[in-house]
Design an enzyme around this catalytic site. Structure first.
Site, PDB file in Angstrom:
ATOM      1  N   LYS A   1       0.820  -1.218   0.000  1.00  0.00           N
ATOM      2  CA  LYS A   1       0.000   0.000   0.000  1.00  0.00           C
ATOM      3  C   LYS A   1       0.854   1.268   0.000  1.00  0.00           C
ATOM      4  O   LYS A   1       0.474   2.295  -0.553  1.00  0.00           O
ATOM      5  CB  LYS A   1      -0.930   0.015   1.218  1.00  0.00           C
ATOM      6  CG  LYS A   1      -1.964  -1.115   1.245  1.00  0.00           C
ATOM      7  CD  LYS A   1      -3.099  -0.878   0.285  1.00  0.00           C
ATOM      8  CE  LYS A   1      -4.129  -1.997   0.330  1.00  0.00           C
ATOM      9  NZ  LYS A   1      -5.134  -1.883  -0.754  1.00  0.00           N
TER      10      LYS A   1
ATOM     11  N   SER B   1       1.745  -9.545  -0.788  1.00  0.00           N
ATOM     12  CA  SER B   1       1.369  -8.130  -0.703  1.00  0.00           C
ATOM     13  C   SER B   1       1.583  -7.529   0.678  1.00  0.00           C
ATOM     14  O   SER B   1       1.770  -6.324   0.805  1.00  0.00           O
ATOM     15  CB  SER B   1      -0.090  -7.970  -1.121  1.00  0.00           C
ATOM     16  OG  SER B   1      -0.932  -8.776  -0.318  1.00  0.00           O
TER      17      SER B   1
ATOM     18  N   GLU C   1      -9.632   5.835   3.297  1.00  0.00           N
ATOM     19  CA  GLU C   1     -10.467   4.777   3.847  1.00  0.00           C
ATOM     20  C   GLU C   1      -9.562   3.571   4.010  1.00  0.00           C
ATOM     21  O   GLU C   1      -8.573   3.424   3.299  1.00  0.00           O
ATOM     22  CB  GLU C   1     -11.625   4.454   2.902  1.00  0.00           C
ATOM     23  CG  GLU C   1     -11.294   3.464   1.778  1.00  0.00           C
ATOM     24  CD  GLU C   1     -10.296   3.982   0.750  1.00  0.00           C
ATOM     25  OE1 GLU C   1     -10.203   5.214   0.595  1.00  0.00           O
ATOM     26  OE2 GLU C   1      -9.589   3.159   0.124  1.00  0.00           O
TER      27      GLU C   1
HETATM   28  C1  LIG Z   1      -1.662  -6.924   2.642  1.00  0.00           C
HETATM   29  C2  LIG Z   1      -2.790  -6.586   1.738  1.00  0.00           C
HETATM   30  N1  LIG Z   1      -2.888  -7.221   0.560  1.00  0.00           N
HETATM   31  C3  LIG Z   1      -3.887  -6.952  -0.285  1.00  0.00           C
HETATM   32  C4  LIG Z   1      -4.868  -6.031   0.018  1.00  0.00           C
HETATM   33  C5  LIG Z   1      -5.976  -5.835  -0.955  1.00  0.00           C
HETATM   34  O1  LIG Z   1      -5.858  -4.647  -1.659  1.00  0.00           O
HETATM   35  P1  LIG Z   1      -5.567  -4.646  -3.211  1.00  0.00           P
HETATM   36  O2  LIG Z   1      -6.445  -5.679  -3.791  1.00  0.00           O
HETATM   37  O3  LIG Z   1      -5.886  -3.276  -3.634  1.00  0.00           O
HETATM   38  O4  LIG Z   1      -4.155  -4.966  -3.424  1.00  0.00           O
HETATM   39  C6  LIG Z   1      -4.801  -5.329   1.224  1.00  0.00           C
HETATM   40  C7  LIG Z   1      -5.808  -4.326   1.584  1.00  0.00           C
HETATM   41  O5  LIG Z   1      -5.954  -3.882   2.668  1.00  0.00           O
HETATM   42  C8  LIG Z   1      -3.727  -5.626   2.104  1.00  0.00           C
HETATM   43  O6  LIG Z   1      -3.621  -4.999   3.285  1.00  0.00           O
END
Ligand SMILES: Cc1ncc(COP(=O)(O)O)c(C=O)c1O
Lengths: 278, 414
Positions: free
Chosen positions: B107, B395, B129
Site C-alpha cells: 500500500k 502483498s 479509507e
Molecule cells: C496486505 C494486503 N494485501 C492486499 C490487500 C488488498 O488490496 P488490493 O487488492 O488493492 O491490493 C490489502 C488491503 O488492505 C492488504 O492490506
C-alpha cells in the site's frame, strides 16, 4: 416539449412567488405510509415533490437521509415499487410535478430504456441522479431528454463560471443549486451568499434556480425563497417523519400529519417571501 | 468477449474508460476537484523532478527494491504434492516480497505517489479509507513524514478485527474514525470518506487505497503500483535470464495485483491469475465480485459488483478485512472480460491453511490477504512443469492478523 415542471414554474411566475419543493425518501418508513404522505403534500403547499429512490450506498447523503433509505429498503422498497407509488399518487393528482432523486446503479440495473418508459408512464416528470455529472451524460441524461423527462442537474459552490456552461448544457426543468459543499442535512449557507450564487447562475441560464441543503425552518425557507425561484427542504421533513415513529421505527397515527404540518409551515414561509429578483 | 486490443497496457481512454468500465460517476461538488487532480497528475507524471523525488523515497524510505525470493521449501513441498499425484511437476515459486516494505505492505507504494501529488497541489489535509488498516497505516505514515493532517475512515467491524493497525495509526498521529453506517466495513468507510471529501473539498486530498474510484484514480494507483511488476521483470531476468511463466496475486480492489500484472500484460507467454476472496464459499457469503457479481456503478466507477436484482449493493464477506469489498478495480473487470487475466478465488479456510503453510515452510507470516494467493499456488504450481517460473505477490505481512488468526486457532485447539 412542455412538462409539468415548466407549467408549474410558469404559474408561479404569474402568482409572483417562489416554489416550495419537498424531498422525502420513497417508501419511508413503509410504502403505504409514504404514499399517504406524498398524497398529503400538495394540500400542505408543496409545489414540486421530490422523491428519493433508496440506495444502500448513498455517498452524498447525511445521517437522516441515509437512515430513511435504510428504513425504506428494510420495508421492501424497490425501483418497481417506487414507480408504482407514483402511479398511485397520479390517480388523484395531475398537476404537481414529481421528480425522482437517487443514485445511478438501481436505474442502470433496472435498465435505462425500460426505466425511462416506466417512469414516464407512472407520471414522473424529472430526474436528479447525484452521481451522473455532465461527463457521463450519454448514460441517462440524453436518453431522458429524448423520453420527455427533465434531467435536473445540481450546481454547487465548486461549479465555477468556466464549468457552469457544461453543467447547464443538457439541464432542463430547473437548476438545483446546492448551497454548500457537503452532504444532505448539513448546516445552511447564509442567504446573502446564496443570493450571489443564484445571480451568478442566472447569468448563464433562463431556467428557474431552486436552492436546497440545510433549510430547516419557515424563516430560512422565506430567506431562500426571496433570493431564488424555489426552496428545497429535505432533511427537516425526514427528521419530522422519523420523530413520529415508534420504538421499532414503524409508522404511528402521527406520522402523516407530522410531515404535512411541517410542510404547511414551511410553505407559509415560502409564500410570505417576495418574488425572486428577476 | 471484446475483440482483443493491440495492447493491454494502453488504457484507460481520455474519459477514463477501460472498455465499458471505469469512468467518473461522482457528485458535481467533486468533479472540479477530480479534473484538477487529473491535470496535476498528468503534469507530475511527465515531470522528471517528480519521478526523481519518488525514486529517492522509494529507495531510502520504503526500502525498495523489494526482493524477489525463491521459496525453496515451498517449492519442494509443492513438488512432493505433484509427485504424490503422479504428475512429477511443480513450478519454481518466487515470492515478490512487498511485505518487507516500510509499513508492511504494498500500500505504501501508492500512498507515496499520491502524497507527493497532494503536496504539488498544495493540499494540507489528507483523508483515506481503510479495510485491513494497511492503507490507513501507510497514509498515516507518509502524513507524519510530510507534516500533513490525516483522517482515516474505517468500518467499525474492521476497527475491532484489525486493532494493531488502529493503534499504529493513532501512534502516527492520524485520527481514526470508526464508521457505523451500512455494513460497517470497507465499502462504508469509502462512502464516509467520500462524504468527508464532498464537505471539505477546498483543502482536502482523498488518498484512495486501491485501483478503484473515479478516473484518474484507477490509472494513477496502477501507475504507482507498477513498480512491483517492473522490478519483478528485472529481478527475474537476473535470477533466471528470462520472464516468469505465471503471475498470481490476491484481489480486494486489486492494486497489488494490478501493480504486478500491468508490466506483463503484453507478454503473451505469461499466464496471469488474480485470486478473489470466496469467504464462506461462492454459494454463501463471499467477496468475489467477478465470479459472483455483474457490472454496475458504485464509488465513482463502473465495474463488477455484488448486488441484488434491484441494484442494491450486497454485503461482502471475507476473513480478511482487506479483501472484504463488494467491488473490484475497473481495469480488472476489463481484463476479465477480454480474457487476458484468469480470476480464481480462495475461501477463508483455504487462506487460513495457506497462512500456516507459508509460515511454517518459509518462516514468513503472510497477511491473510496474500494467503489467498498462496492458497491457489498450492493448486496451480503442482500442475505446472518443474521449469515453470511462478511469481506470487506477497502483498503484506501477517503481523496485523496475528491476534485474529491466533484466536481462531486457539478456539479450534479446545
Ligand atoms: C496486505 C494486503 N494485501 C492486499 C490487500 C488488498 O488490496 P488490493 O487488492 O488493492 O491490493 C490489502 C488491503 O488492505 C492488504 O492490506
Amino acid at each position: 416539449m412542455t412538462t409539468r415542471i415548466d407549467t408549474r414554474f410558469a404559474e408561479l411566475k404569474k402568482q409572483g412567488r417562489s416554489a416550495f419543493v419537498t424531498f422525502l425518501m420513497g417508501g419511508d418508513p413503509d410504502p403505504a405510509t409514504s404514499l399517504a404522505i406524498i398524497k398529503a403534500l400538495p394540500k400542505a403547499g408543496a409545489d414540486i415533490i421530490e422523491i428519493g429512490m433508496p440506495f444502500t450506498d448513498p455517498m452524498a447523503d447525511g445521517p437522516a437521509v441515509q437512515a430513511a433509505g435504510r428504513r425504506a429498503l428494510n420495508a421492501g422498497m424497490t425501483v418497481t415499487r417506487t414507480l408504482q407509488m407514483i402511479h398511485d399518487f397520479r390517480k388523484g393528482e395531475g398537476s404537481t410535478p414529481v421528480v425522482l432523486m437517487g443514485y445511478y446503479n438501481p436505474i442502470y440495473i433496472y435498465g435505462v430504456e425500460k426505466f425511462l418508459t416506466d417512469a414516464k408512464a407512472a407520471g414522473v416528470d424529472g430526474l436528479i441522479v447525484v452521481d451522473l455529472p455532465p461527463e457521463e451524460d450519454s448514460e441517462l441524461c440524453i436518453p431522458a431528454m429524448k423520453a420527455g423527462l427533465n434531467f435536473i442537474r445540481l450546481a454547487t459552490p465548486t461549479t465555477d463560471d468556466k464549468r457552469l456552461p457544461a453543467v447547464l448544457a443538457n439541464t432542463s426543468g430547473f437548476v438545483y443549486y446546492v448551497s454548500i459543499t457537503g452532504i444532505t442535512g448539513s448546516a445552511a449557507a447564509d442567504s446573502t451568499a446564496v443570493g450571489a450564487a443564484v445571480a451568478r447562475i442566472k447569468r448563464h441560464t433562463t431556467l428557474p434556480v431552486c436552492v436546497g441543503f440545510g433549510i430547516r425552518t419557515a424563516d430560512a425557507a422565506r430567506g431562500i425563497a426571496e433570493r431564488s425561484d424555489g426552496a428545497v427542504v429535505g432533511s427537516a421533513l425526514v427528521d419530522a417523519l422519523s420523530g413520529s415513529l415508534d420504538a421499532e421505527g414503524k409508522a404511528t397515527a402521527k406520522t402523516v400529519n407530522a410531515v404535512a404540518d411541517l410542510a404547511a409551515a414551511l410553505a407559509a414561509g415560502v409564500r410570505s417571501a417576495r418574488q425572486a429578483a428577476e | 468477449m471484446n475483440s482483443l486490443p493491440n495492447s493491454f497496457r494502453s488504457g484507460p481512454d481520455a474519459r477514463g474508460h477501460f472498455g465499458i468500465f471505469g469512468g467518473r460517476f461522482v457528485a458535481e461538488t467533486l468533479m472540479p476537484l477530480i479534473l484538477d487532480l487529473e491535470k496535476a497528475y498528468t503534469e507530475a507524471r511527465a515531470d522528471a523532478a517528480f519521478q526523481r523525488d519518488m525514486a529517492g523515497y522509494r529507495k531510502d524510505y520504503i526500502g525498495r527494491p523489494s526482493p524477489l525470493y525463491f521459496a525453496e521449501r515451498l517449492t519442494e513441498h509443492l513438488r512432493d504434492i505433484s509427485a504424490a499425484s503422479g504428475r512429477a511437476g511443480g513450478a519454481k515459486v518466487y515470492l515478490k516480497r512487498e511485505e518487507l516494505n516500510h509499513t508492511g505492505s504494498h500500500k505504501v507504494n501508492n500512498v507515496l505517489g499520491q502524497i507527493l501529488v497532494a503536496r504539488r497541489m498544495g493540499k494540507k489535509r489528507i483523508i483515506a479509507e481503510t479495510g485491513a488498516g494497511q492503507h490507513g497505516v501507510a497514509t498515516a505514515t507518509l502524513c507524519a513524514r510530510f507534516g500533513l493532517e490525516c483522517v482515516v475512515y474505517m468500518g467499525a467491524v474492521d476497527v475491532a478485527r484489525q486493532e494493531p493497525n488502529v493503534i499504529r495509526m493513532e501512534m502516527l498521529g492520524a485520527k481514526v474514525v470508526p464508521v457505523q453506517s451500512g455494513t460497517r466495513t470497507l465499502k462504508d468507510a469509502m462512502n464516509e470518506a467520500l462524504r468527508d471529501w464532498v464537505t471539505n473539498v477546498h483543502n482536502t486530498f482523498y488518498c484512495i487505497g486501491t485501483v478503484a474510484g473515479p478516473h484518474p484514480y484507477p490509472m494513477m494507483v496502477r501507475d504507482f503500483q507498477s513498480i512491483i511488476g517492473d522490478e519483478t521483470r528485472a529481478q527475474m531476468q537476473e535470477a533466471e535470464g528470462r520472464l516468469p511463466d505465471s503471475l498470481i496475486a490476491c484481489i480486494g480492489g486489486g492494486s497489488n495485483a494490478m501493480g504486478l500484472f500491468h508490466p506483463f500484460l503484453d507478454d503473451s507467454s505469461v499466464e496471469i491469475f488474480g485470486v478473489e476472496a470466496a469467504g464462506h464459499g461462492l454459494d454463501k457469503l463471499h467477496a468475489a465480485s467477478l465470479t459472483g457479481g455483474r457490472p454496475g456503478v458504485l464509488h465513482g466507477n463502473r465495474t463488477y459488483l455484488l448486488m441484488n436484482d434491484d441494484g442494491q449493493i450486497q454485503d461482502a464477506h471475507s476473513i480478511s478485512a482487506g479483501l472484504d469489498y463488494p467491488g473490484i478495480g475497473p481495469e480488472h473487470s476489463w481484463l476479465h472480460e477480454t480474457g487476458r487475466v484468469t480470476y480464481l478465488s480462495a475461501t477463508d479456510e483455504e487462506a487460513l491453511s495457506a497462512f500456516q503453510l507459508l509460515s511454517r515452510l518459509e518462516g514468513i507470516i503472510p497477511a491473510l490477504e496474500s494467503a489467498h494467493a498462496i492458497a491457489r499456488v498450492v493448486e496451480l504450481a503442482p500442475e505446472r512443469p518443474k521449469d515453470h517460473l511462478m511469481v506470487v505477490n506477497l502483498s503484506g505481512r501477517g503481523d496485523k492478523d496475528v491476534p485474529q488468526v491466533g484466536d481462531i486457532l486457539k478456539g479450534r485447539r479446545k
